[in-house]
Write an enzyme that holds these catalytic residues in place. Structure first.
Site, short mmCIF file in Angstrom:
data_model
loop_
_atom_site.label_atom_id
_atom_site.label_comp_id
_atom_site.label_asym_id
_atom_site.label_seq_id
_atom_site.Cartn_x
_atom_site.Cartn_y
_atom_site.Cartn_z
N ALA A 57 0.85 -1.19 0.00
CA ALA A 57 0.00 0.00 0.00
C ALA A 57 0.88 1.24 0.00
O ALA A 57 1.96 1.26 0.60
CB ALA A 57 -0.90 0.00 1.22
N GLY A 58 0.45 2.27 -0.71
CA GLY A 58 1.19 3.52 -0.73
C GLY A 58 2.03 3.70 -1.98
O GLY A 58 2.66 4.73 -2.16
N CYS A 59 2.04 2.70 -2.84
CA CYS A 59 2.80 2.79 -4.09
C CYS A 59 1.83 3.14 -5.22
O CYS A 59 0.76 2.56 -5.32
CB CYS A 59 3.50 1.47 -4.40
SG CYS A 59 4.78 1.06 -3.22
N GLU A 60 2.26 4.08 -6.06
CA GLU A 60 1.45 4.46 -7.21
C GLU A 60 1.33 3.31 -8.20
O GLU A 60 0.28 3.03 -8.74
CB GLU A 60 2.11 5.67 -7.88
CG GLU A 60 1.35 6.22 -9.06
CD GLU A 60 2.05 7.44 -9.62
OE1 GLU A 60 2.55 7.34 -10.75
OE2 GLU A 60 2.09 8.47 -8.94
N SER A 61 2.43 2.61 -8.43
CA SER A 61 2.46 1.44 -9.29
C SER A 61 2.20 0.21 -8.44
O SER A 61 2.30 0.25 -7.22
CB SER A 61 3.83 1.31 -9.95
OG SER A 61 4.15 2.47 -10.66
#
Length: 143
Positions: A57-61
């Protein structure tokens, strides 16, 4: 998965060797290309391991992370659907793979990223995603 793929670089790559490589780059564009090349050397994770519960969680990709704890030594296996993120994962793997929990917890990632000259050139969402990967690894090894 019982065993992760062999080291994608063919030799032991450490945070120090990554810093040295990046410090020899002329400018951000060369660093960016170097990071992408590192990502291309990483093994591709099989689709069967790209499960929702393995995403960070927290990653754009999309980023998937798996790990093993072999007698206190952690091995990580990660992948992403974005080329630059795969390269950033390679930087993280160089810092944390095949280390014990104490070494991982004590590692100063902010100083490492500063020495690489990376964070200032990443979009805020990429920088936050990179920190999310590190945070997930530190959380795994603090248990």
């Amino acid at each position: 998965m019982n065993d992760f793929p062999d080291n994608p670089f063919g030799v032991t790559v450490t945070a120090d060797s990554i810093i040295e490589t990046m410090q020899h780059c002329d400018g951000w564009e060369e660093r960016y290309r170097t990071v992408i090349q590192m990502g291309k050397k990483m093994p591709v994770m099989p689709d069967s391991l790209k499960q929702d519960q393995a995403t960070i969680a927290g990653c754009e990709s999309k980023v998937w992370l798996h790990y093993q704890n072999n007698s206190g030594i952690f091995s990580f296996y990660a992948d992403s659907d974005a080329r630059i993120v795969r390269g950033l994962i390679a930087l993280v793997m160089a810092a944390f793979n095949h280390k014990d929990a104490q070494q991982i917890q004590a590692f100063d990632t902010e100083a490492y990223f500063d020495k690489l000259g990376m964070i200032a050139h990443l979009s805020p969402s990429r920088g936050n995603g990179l920190r999310a990967i590190v945070e997930q690894i530190k959380q795994i090894t603090s248990a």
